[in-house]
Motif scaffolding. Structure first.
Motif, PDB file in Angstrom:
ATOM      1  N   UNK A  55      45.862  41.103  29.907  1.00  0.00           N
ATOM      2  CA  UNK A  55      45.483  42.439  29.424  1.00  0.00           C
ATOM      3  C   UNK A  55      45.592  42.501  27.903  1.00  0.00           C
ATOM      4  N   UNK A  56      46.717  41.983  27.419  1.00  0.00           N
ATOM      5  CA  UNK A  56      46.931  41.999  25.954  1.00  0.00           C
ATOM      6  C   UNK A  56      45.846  41.214  25.234  1.00  0.00           C
ATOM      7  N   UNK A  57      45.373  40.143  25.894  1.00  0.00           N
ATOM      8  CA  UNK A  57      44.290  39.341  25.301  1.00  0.00           C
ATOM      9  C   UNK A  57      42.940  40.059  25.401  1.00  0.00           C
ATOM     10  N   UNK A  58      42.915  41.202  26.115  1.00  0.00           N
ATOM     11  CA  UNK A  58      41.656  41.932  26.290  1.00  0.00           C
ATOM     12  C   UNK A  58      40.765  41.323  27.358  1.00  0.00           C
ATOM     13  N   UNK A  59      41.324  40.492  28.243  1.00  0.00           N
ATOM     14  CA  UNK A  59      40.514  39.853  29.295  1.00  0.00           C
ATOM     15  C   UNK A  59      40.187  40.866  30.391  1.00  0.00           C
ATOM     16  N   UNK A  60      38.953  40.818  30.904  1.00  0.00           N
ATOM     17  CA  UNK A  60      38.585  41.691  32.024  1.00  0.00           C
ATOM     18  C   UNK A  60      38.665  40.856  33.293  1.00  0.00           C
ATOM     19  N   UNK A  61      39.850  40.757  33.820  1.00  0.00           N
ATOM     20  CA  UNK A  61      40.036  39.934  35.018  1.00  0.00           C
ATOM     21  C   UNK A  61      41.037  40.641  35.918  1.00  0.00           C
ATOM     22  N   UNK A  62      40.821  40.543  37.229  1.00  0.00           N
ATOM     23  CA  UNK A  62      41.780  41.138  38.169  1.00  0.00           C
ATOM     24  C   UNK A  62      42.756  40.061  38.611  1.00  0.00           C
ATOM     25  N   UNK A  63      44.034  40.420  38.706  1.00  0.00           N
ATOM     26  CA  UNK A  63      45.054  39.488  39.192  1.00  0.00           C
ATOM     27  C   UNK A  63      45.588  40.014  40.519  1.00  0.00           C
ATOM     28  N   UNK A  64      45.510  39.176  41.543  1.00  0.00           N
ATOM     29  CA  UNK A  64      46.061  39.550  42.850  1.00  0.00           C
ATOM     30  C   UNK A  64      47.294  38.705  43.112  1.00  0.00           C
ATOM     31  N   UNK A  65      48.362  39.372  43.412  1.00  0.00           N
ATOM     32  CA  UNK A  65      49.592  38.659  43.742  1.00  0.00           C
ATOM     33  C   UNK A  65      49.503  38.144  45.182  1.00  0.00           C
ATOM     34  N   UNK A  66      49.599  36.829  45.341  1.00  0.00           N
ATOM     35  CA  UNK A  66      49.557  36.242  46.692  1.00  0.00           C
ATOM     36  C   UNK A  66      50.955  35.804  47.119  1.00  0.00           C
ATOM     37  N   UNK A  67      51.976  36.407  46.503  1.00  0.00           N
ATOM     38  CA  UNK A  67      53.366  36.094  46.846  1.00  0.00           C
ATOM     39  C   UNK A  67      54.106  35.588  45.622  1.00  0.00           C
ATOM     40  N   UNK A  68      55.122  36.352  45.161  1.00  0.00           N
ATOM     41  CA  UNK A  68      55.913  35.895  44.008  1.00  0.00           C
ATOM     42  C   UNK A  68      57.398  35.940  44.365  1.00  0.00           C
ATOM     43  N   UNK A  69      57.984  34.762  44.493  1.00  0.00           N
ATOM     44  CA  UNK A  69      59.414  34.651  44.783  1.00  0.00           C
ATOM     45  C   UNK A  69      59.825  35.543  45.931  1.00  0.00           C
ATOM     46  N   UNK A  70      60.923  36.255  45.716  1.00  0.00           N
ATOM     47  CA  UNK A  70      61.413  37.166  46.752  1.00  0.00           C
ATOM     48  C   UNK A  70      60.808  38.547  46.591  1.00  0.00           C
ATOM     49  N   UNK A  71      59.974  38.730  45.571  1.00  0.00           N
ATOM     50  CA  UNK A  71      59.611  40.081  45.154  1.00  0.00           C
ATOM     51  C   UNK A  71      58.594  40.780  46.051  1.00  0.00           C
ATOM     52  N   UNK A  72      57.435  40.171  46.226  1.00  0.00           N
ATOM     53  CA  UNK A  72      56.355  40.954  46.825  1.00  0.00           C
ATOM     54  C   UNK A  72      55.266  40.046  47.405  1.00  0.00           C
ATOM     55  N   UNK A  73      54.670  40.505  48.492  1.00  0.00           N
ATOM     56  CA  UNK A  73      53.532  39.795  49.090  1.00  0.00           C
ATOM     57  C   UNK A  73      52.592  40.882  49.607  1.00  0.00           C
ATOM     58  N   UNK A  74      51.923  41.555  48.646  1.00  0.00           N
ATOM     59  CA  UNK A  74      51.201  42.774  49.022  1.00  0.00           C
ATOM     60  C   UNK A  74      50.103  42.576  50.061  1.00  0.00           C
ATOM     61  N   UNK A  75      49.355  41.467  49.988  1.00  0.00           N
ATOM     62  CA  UNK A  75      48.262  41.338  50.967  1.00  0.00           C
ATOM     63  C   UNK A  75      48.832  41.132  52.368  1.00  0.00           C
ATOM     64  N   UNK A  76      50.014  40.488  52.468  1.00  0.00           N
ATOM     65  CA  UNK A  76      50.652  40.332  53.785  1.00  0.00           C
ATOM     66  C   UNK A  76      51.141  41.700  54.287  1.00  0.00           C
ATOM     67  N   UNK A  77      51.741  42.481  53.392  1.00  0.00           N
ATOM     68  CA  UNK A  77      52.198  43.819  53.785  1.00  0.00           C
ATOM     69  C   UNK A  77      51.031  44.654  54.296  1.00  0.00           C
ATOM     70  N   UNK A  78      49.887  44.530  53.629  1.00  0.00           N
ATOM     71  CA  UNK A  78      48.723  45.323  54.040  1.00  0.00           C
ATOM     72  C   UNK A  78      48.140  44.826  55.355  1.00  0.00           C
ATOM     73  N   UNK A  79      48.138  43.509  55.559  1.00  0.00           N
ATOM     74  CA  UNK A  79      47.559  43.026  56.819  1.00  0.00           C
ATOM     75  C   UNK A  79      48.512  43.324  57.978  1.00  0.00           C
ATOM     76  N   UNK A  80      49.803  43.358  57.708  1.00  0.00           N
ATOM     77  CA  UNK A  80      50.740  43.756  58.763  1.00  0.00           C
ATOM     78  C   UNK A  80      50.538  45.236  59.107  1.00  0.00           C
TER      79      UNK A  80
END
Ligand code: ASP
Length: 331
Positions: free
Chosen positions: A116-141
């Motif tokens: 974002x700071x670089x001004x890039x127009x790109x979407x980032x999807x978290x596919x699982x980070x450490x113990x923190x979050x796995x949003x697509x799994x939470x949504x499919x559950x």
């Protein structure tokens, strides 16, 4: 898309509604939609994955995107290139959506912030980070449960007032954390069950107060979380049971006495499930330690196990996420 903590009930409804539309597409014929034609989806997985990576890639292909994937072992990471420079390299090749998995919590978020700071127009999807979050799994559950309770119109309302048990290694589970945000947002009450080493008391207050980084909770009233150490008691009156893998690779030390003892106390079997007092479905995000979290016969029982259904549902849910993010990028 980093975390489900900031999702409102309407956000969940939007994803479920779109996922249901993709799920109901005819099996033969028009399986591919042109929605992401000309877009490039790049998966950057710095940690192993069977389901999530393939599922994102199939979802992207069904939306006609180009797909590229990166393997750390055979990349220039081993020559010392930083993660950010690796990501920039793929952006220079035209990536529009980055699907990122990393063993350290916070990496996808940090990467998104730097791009974002670089001004890039790109979407980032978290596919699982450490113990923190796995949003697509939470949504499919969530989608799998909502479809179980309301097959024609899965929505957050299908979860309201339900009681869902989450059993096992909650401490090391990003899936459990994402599910806690999702389920309570939809008005379900959650009963957590596991040994104190793998389920600290603090989890009872997990959704109390505004989610991290938010001034106020986008969900005015959440379901409650309770902890029950005895599995038979935890199962009483529940509407569904989610089981979690023992994440041995994340354990600093011996946190259970033995796998056999764990199975006896916290493993699910047909006999154990009788304590629910009614027919309930069982979920597991995979990979399953067969005979540890779940008895093999239960895992293979299609009348009870939704494990394959979860995998199947992962594709339309990830199609919905890619679609929504690509639409956001376009506008
Ligand atoms: N596959 C899930 C994850 O990546 C669950 C697990 O590994 O146990 O978090």
């Amino acid at each position: 898309m980093i975390d489900l903590a900031a999702f409102s009930r309407q956000d969940f409804a939007t994803v479920l509604e779109l996922a249901q539309r993709f799920r109901c597409l005819p099996v033969a014929g028009a399986r591919k939609l042109p929605a992401l034609q000309g877009r490039l989806v790049t998966s950057l997985f710095f940690e192993p994955s069977t389901r999530t990576r393939s599922s994102f890639e199939i979802a992207a292909k069904r939306l006609s995107a180009d797909v590229q994937s990166f393997s750390p072992a055979s990349s220039s990471l081993s020559k010392g290139e930083s993660l950010l420079d690796t990501a920039r390299t793929y952006l220079a090749m035209g990536a529009n959506l980055l699907v990122v998995r990393h063993r350290c919590a916070g990496v996808p978020q940090q990467l998104a912030a730097e791009l974002d700071r670089d001004g890039e127009r790109v979407a980032v999807l978290n596919a699982g980070d450490g113990l923190h979050s796995h949003p697509s799994q939470g949504l499919l559950d969530l989608f799998t449960l909502a479809r179980y309770f309301a097959p024609e119109a899965p929505s957050p309302a299908a979860l309201a007032g339900r009681r869902i048990a989450i059993v096992g290694d909650v401490l090391h589970s990003r899936v459990a954390r994402s599910n806690l945000w999702a389920l309570t947002a939809c008005g379900a009450d959650v009963v957590l069950c596991g040994p104190p080493t793998l389920l600290p008391e603090a989890f009872a207050a997990f959704v109390d107060g505004p989610p991290p980084g938010q001034a106020v909770d986008p969900v005015p009233q959440r379901g409650r979380i309770a902890i029950e150490r005895q599995l038979d008691l935890a199962l009483e009156g529940v509407d569904a049971v989610m089981t979690l893998r023992l994440q041995k690779e994340r354990m600093q030390q011996q946190m259970i006495t033995s796998l056999d003892a764990y199975h006896r106390q916290y493993g699910l079997s047909h006999r154990r499930l009788a304590h629910c007092g009614k027919h309930v479905p069982v979920l597991h995000p995979g990979p399953v330690n067969r005979g540890v979290e779940l008895a093999g016969e239960l895992l293979d029982d299609p009348a009870i196990s939704l494990v394959d259904e979860q995998v199947t549902n992962g594709i339309p849910v990830r199609m919905a996420l890619l679609y929504l993010l690509a639409a956001g990028e376009a506008s």
